[in-house]
Write a protein that holds these residues in place. Structure first.
Motif, PDB file in Angstrom:
ATOM      1  N   UNK A 216      19.333  17.403  -9.503  1.00 34.81           N
ATOM      2  CA  UNK A 216      18.807  18.003 -10.777  1.00 34.81           C
ATOM      3  C   UNK A 216      19.066  16.077 -11.591  1.00 34.81           C
ATOM      4  N   UNK A 217      17.553  15.853 -12.020  1.00 35.26           N
ATOM      5  CA  UNK A 217      16.863  14.943 -12.506  1.00 35.26           C
ATOM      6  C   UNK A 217      17.650  15.376 -14.050  1.00 35.26           C
ATOM      7  N   UNK A 218      18.169  14.011 -14.598  1.00 37.93           N
ATOM      8  CA  UNK A 218      18.235  14.186 -15.653  1.00 37.93           C
ATOM      9  C   UNK A 218      17.234  13.386 -16.767  1.00 37.93           C
ATOM     10  N   UNK A 219      16.884  13.039 -18.744  1.00 35.70           N
ATOM     11  CA  UNK A 219      15.892  12.576 -19.063  1.00 35.70           C
ATOM     12  C   UNK A 219      15.298  11.298 -18.938  1.00 35.70           C
ATOM     13  N   UNK A 220      16.466  10.363 -18.148  1.00 32.73           N
ATOM     14  CA  UNK A 220      16.132   9.159 -18.109  1.00 32.73           C
ATOM     15  C   UNK A 220      15.618   8.741 -16.439  1.00 32.73           C
ATOM     16  N   UNK A 221      16.356   9.706 -15.961  1.00 23.34           N
ATOM     17  CA  UNK A 221      15.628  10.277 -14.788  1.00 23.34           C
ATOM     18  C   UNK A 221      14.339  10.401 -14.168  1.00 23.34           C
ATOM     19  N   UNK A 222      13.738  11.288 -14.639  1.00 26.57           N
ATOM     20  CA  UNK A 222      12.348  11.781 -15.062  1.00 26.57           C
ATOM     21  C   UNK A 222      11.611  10.929 -15.182  1.00 26.57           C
ATOM     22  N   UNK A 223      11.925  10.083 -16.360  1.00 32.17           N
ATOM     23  CA  UNK A 223      11.202   8.950 -16.976  1.00 32.17           C
ATOM     24  C   UNK A 223      10.504   7.548 -16.111  1.00 32.17           C
ATOM     25  N   UNK A 224      12.151   7.677 -15.468  1.00 29.53           N
ATOM     26  CA  UNK A 224      11.591   6.454 -14.081  1.00 29.53           C
ATOM     27  C   UNK A 224      10.847   6.680 -13.389  1.00 29.53           C
ATOM     28  N   UNK A 225      11.004   8.190 -12.550  1.00 29.91           N
ATOM     29  CA  UNK A 225      10.121   8.641 -11.783  1.00 29.91           C
ATOM     30  C   UNK A 225       8.345   9.089 -12.280  1.00 29.91           C
TER      31      UNK A 225
ATOM     32  N   UNK B 231       1.255  16.618  -3.865  1.00 30.06           N
ATOM     33  CA  UNK B 231       1.707  16.435  -5.530  1.00 30.06           C
ATOM     34  C   UNK B 231       2.764  16.339  -5.729  1.00 30.06           C
ATOM     35  N   UNK B 232       3.501  15.833  -6.639  1.00 28.52           N
ATOM     36  CA  UNK B 232       4.660  16.008  -7.142  1.00 28.52           C
ATOM     37  C   UNK B 232       5.121  16.521  -8.726  1.00 28.52           C
ATOM     38  N   UNK B 233       5.935  17.397  -8.310  1.00 29.43           N
ATOM     39  CA  UNK B 233       6.717  18.248  -9.426  1.00 29.43           C
ATOM     40  C   UNK B 233       7.946  18.351 -10.198  1.00 29.43           C
ATOM     41  N   UNK B 234       7.589  18.931 -11.238  1.00 30.12           N
ATOM     42  CA  UNK B 234       8.698  19.483 -11.747  1.00 30.12           C
ATOM     43  C   UNK B 234       9.475  20.669 -12.317  1.00 30.12           C
ATOM     44  N   UNK B 235      10.420  20.839 -11.665  1.00 31.43           N
ATOM     45  CA  UNK B 235      10.255  22.515 -11.549  1.00 31.43           C
ATOM     46  C   UNK B 235      10.609  22.666 -13.259  1.00 31.43           C
ATOM     47  N   UNK B 236      10.513  24.148 -13.898  1.00 30.83           N
ATOM     48  CA  UNK B 236      10.557  24.046 -14.726  1.00 30.83           C
ATOM     49  C   UNK B 236      11.068  25.871 -14.678  1.00 30.83           C
ATOM     50  N   UNK B 237      11.769  26.689 -15.331  1.00 34.20           N
ATOM     51  CA  UNK B 237      12.237  27.559 -15.645  1.00 34.20           C
ATOM     52  C   UNK B 237      10.847  28.398 -15.313  1.00 34.20           C
ATOM     53  N   UNK B 238       9.643  28.335 -16.192  1.00 31.92           N
ATOM     54  CA  UNK B 238       8.981  29.061 -15.813  1.00 31.92           C
ATOM     55  C   UNK B 238       7.443  28.950 -15.623  1.00 31.92           C
ATOM     56  N   UNK B 239       7.435  27.935 -14.383  1.00 34.15           N
ATOM     57  CA  UNK B 239       6.482  27.298 -13.353  1.00 34.15           C
ATOM     58  C   UNK B 239       7.095  25.826 -13.076  1.00 34.15           C
ATOM     59  N   UNK B 240       6.486  24.662 -14.012  1.00 36.31           N
ATOM     60  CA  UNK B 240       5.779  23.288 -13.536  1.00 36.31           C
ATOM     61  C   UNK B 240       5.275  22.669 -14.726  1.00 36.31           C
ATOM     62  N   UNK B 241       6.043  21.471 -14.390  1.00 33.10           N
ATOM     63  CA  UNK B 241       5.419  19.976 -14.770  1.00 33.10           C
ATOM     64  C   UNK B 241       4.316  20.047 -13.417  1.00 33.10           C
ATOM     65  N   UNK B 242       3.454  19.385 -13.210  1.00 30.85           N
ATOM     66  CA  UNK B 242       2.920  18.422 -12.448  1.00 30.85           C
ATOM     67  C   UNK B 242       2.500  17.387 -12.649  1.00 30.85           C
TER      68      UNK B 242
ATOM     69  N   UNK C  14      15.032  26.991  -6.132  1.00 28.08           N
ATOM     70  CA  UNK C  14      15.250  26.029  -7.049  1.00 28.08           C
ATOM     71  C   UNK C  14      15.304  26.471  -8.462  1.00 28.08           C
ATOM     72  N   UNK C  15      15.525  24.935  -9.044  1.00 24.50           N
ATOM     73  CA  UNK C  15      15.965  24.995 -10.363  1.00 24.50           C
ATOM     74  C   UNK C  15      15.261  23.976 -11.561  1.00 24.50           C
ATOM     75  N   UNK C  16      15.598  24.817 -12.561  1.00 21.31           N
ATOM     76  CA  UNK C  16      14.254  23.188 -13.705  1.00 21.31           C
ATOM     77  C   UNK C  16      15.808  22.440 -13.146  1.00 21.31           C
ATOM     78  N   UNK C  17      14.317  21.244 -13.087  1.00 16.24           N
ATOM     79  CA  UNK C  17      15.086  19.520 -13.008  1.00 16.24           C
ATOM     80  C   UNK C  17      14.687  19.296 -12.140  1.00 16.24           C
TER      81      UNK C  17
END
Lengths: 335, 335
Positions: free
Chosen positions: A115-124, A317-328, A293-296
């Motif tokens: 599960x990625x935290x905010x600063x990790x998502x920023x780096x990704x 593509x690379x995706x961030x899993x969200x509760x109700x879908x995803x962010x590509x 799959x889980x959010x984050x």
């Protein structure tokens, strides 16, 4: 809660007095920055201690913070003295330093890392931005592909490095023509023609990106047909991608969508991405364990079809899993 | 005698029925070509069997030869069934598959790897040629260094990739000004000025090169003095470099030559180079074991002096040890 604090609490709860981390990616994870090449991270008491060679000590001192100290590496004997927690990847040559009742701490680290935290998502996202720029460079120059795979590969890596990538997150794949039917072929001095597959990634702050595009330069009807199936298999998977679906289920959905072509989809649907370009979760019907799959979570979806002695198509593509879908996360144009 | 044959004979002599090799560099060594990212090499009977994922099978089939077969990887249980020989780097998570009387085969592989054969030297020379070209690019553009460390680093990697390097043999070091006082700093967006240190390497067929040059762009007297000491320390070591000298002795010779500056020489004199950019022998007074140099070893000599908050100088070349001296493999110009 900070990563180090969470991990130290875990150690206390499990009565582990001293944990030794050798895997560079795990050290990167706890530091949230790229560690010196030779680094050892030890957890003892309430803090982490990063051991580096004398020659890297002054550089690494800058990493010190509240619960993280930097020391000069001396001897393995000292590192392992009293150690009762190690990674499952520990080389067996270090077993001689351990007492028999050591515990494996890898499951906890895996659980934290997935599960990625905010600063990790920023780096990704920064790593993704860099590889997107390299894809953009290719799409803008598609009219001008009278060059070798090695040449284009050098240009792609130049664009990524120029934009701050430490290194490619894996050996850059730039292949063309019949070679595309081998998913992991490396670039050569062959001139690009007919069909071009690029599978590339950047590393920023130790965090990886991963993206694949296939370009039909001189498309046959069959190429176009296969391209559409692969593209739509990815779209089909996206429809179901959200917290709660299992990794195996998602792989199966994309696979079944391919109909008679599914036997040519010879790898898994995707994989987690973080400080390693391949990490948990494996989106694979063959995986040992199924993961919900889980959010984050950050993961790739990359269907592909490979026709021996003809050609291959993969889109990723690379995706961030969200509760109700995803962010590509990857945004580079398709062919 | 071929490598596989020699190793199989060693296994027979030591009554090891089945050996499993996981370390990618060791697989590269036996294959004498760059293996697929996920590869397992098993020795059983008279032959080696390379296991790769299904998706890399068609590609890897091209590696088959007399005593080397390629198979599709299935399960770890099958790989380790009956295995009684493993590397010292085997992750402890695989211990569960082993019976208690396994043997460590790493010493034999190290002993084989440290002496390079003709085809290995050919690959190393090719890697050296590539990094020499990148250094040449820098020396030809020294008048034109009004760029960032990241920019120059991207250009260097471009030149190497363009000339056939799979990837840099380690994270490319391009640093300038005060940052040169940290031996392993990474490039940043700082504009190059005063002093420029590049430490770079290429990979060809899995074999590495490694070279360092320091350029005084705006030299102070002290910089020139330090540069001369480092340059001459390397020359001093060369005087004694041949079969028969010990690794520790050679390090000591260069170190003592530095006189009052020797306390600022904060790393070892050099290291072996092959399928890994750092391998046996370590040219270090602090090494656990001392090694007598032998014809066929390939190693770096890289003295350096690092003055905190001021600057650092390192100069490094790659050498092939000979009975009566050496062949210097790297040929790029010095400052």
């Amino acid at each position: 809660m900070g990563k180090i604090k969470e991990f130290v609490e875990y150690l206390h709860e499990n009565e582990i007095k001293k944990a030794v981390i050798l895997k560079k990616e795990n050290i990167n994870y706890f530091l949230e920055r790229y560690p010196p090449n030779f680094s050892v991270l030890v957890f003892e008491g309430e803090e982490g201690i990063l051991y580096v060679p004398k020659l890297d000590y002054e550089m690494a001192k800058k990493y010190e913070r509240n619960n993280l100290r930097v020391e000069i590496f001396d001897k393995w004997e000292n590192i392992f003295e009293g150690c009762d927690g190690v990674e499952e990847t520990l080389p067996i040559k270090f077993l001689k330093y351990l007492s028999k009742d050591y515990k494996i701490i890898s499951e906890k680290i895996k659980e934290m890392r997935v599960i990625k935290n905010k600063s990790e998502i920023k780096l990704i996202k920064k790593a993704v931005e860099i590889s997107d720029k390299a894809v953009e460079y290719v799409t803008e120059n598609l009219e001008n592909m009278n060059k070798t795979e090695n040449e284009l590969s050098a240009e792609i890596e130049y664009v990524m490095k120029r934009n701050g990538s430490i290194r490619p997150s894996f050996d850059t794949i730039v292949i063309s023509d019949k070679k595309t039917s081998y998913p992991h072929e490396l670039p050569s001095n062959k001139i690009i023609k007919n069909i071009l597959l690029i599978d590339i990634g950047a590393v920023y702050g130790g965090y990886c990106s991963d993206i694949t595009r296939t370009f039909l330069l001189n498309p046959s009807k069959k190429m176009e047909e296969v391209y559409d199936i692969v593209f739509n298999a990815k779209k089909e998977a996206e429809k179901y991608l959200k917290e709660g679906i299992s990794a195996k289920e998602l792989d199966k959905i994309a696979r079944e969508f391919m109909g008679e072509y599914k036997e040519y989809f010879i790898h898994s649907l995707g994989h987690g991405v973080g400080v390693e370009v391949h990490e948990t979760p494996a989106l694979s019907i063959k995986a040992e364990e199924d993961i919900v799959l889980k959010e984050g979570m950050v993961l790739t979806i990359e269907p592909g079809i490979y026709l021996k002695d003809e050609f291959g198509v993969r889109i990723e593509d690379l995706y961030l899993v969200k509760k109700k879908g995803f962010e590509r996360l990857s945004n580079a144009k398709y062919w």
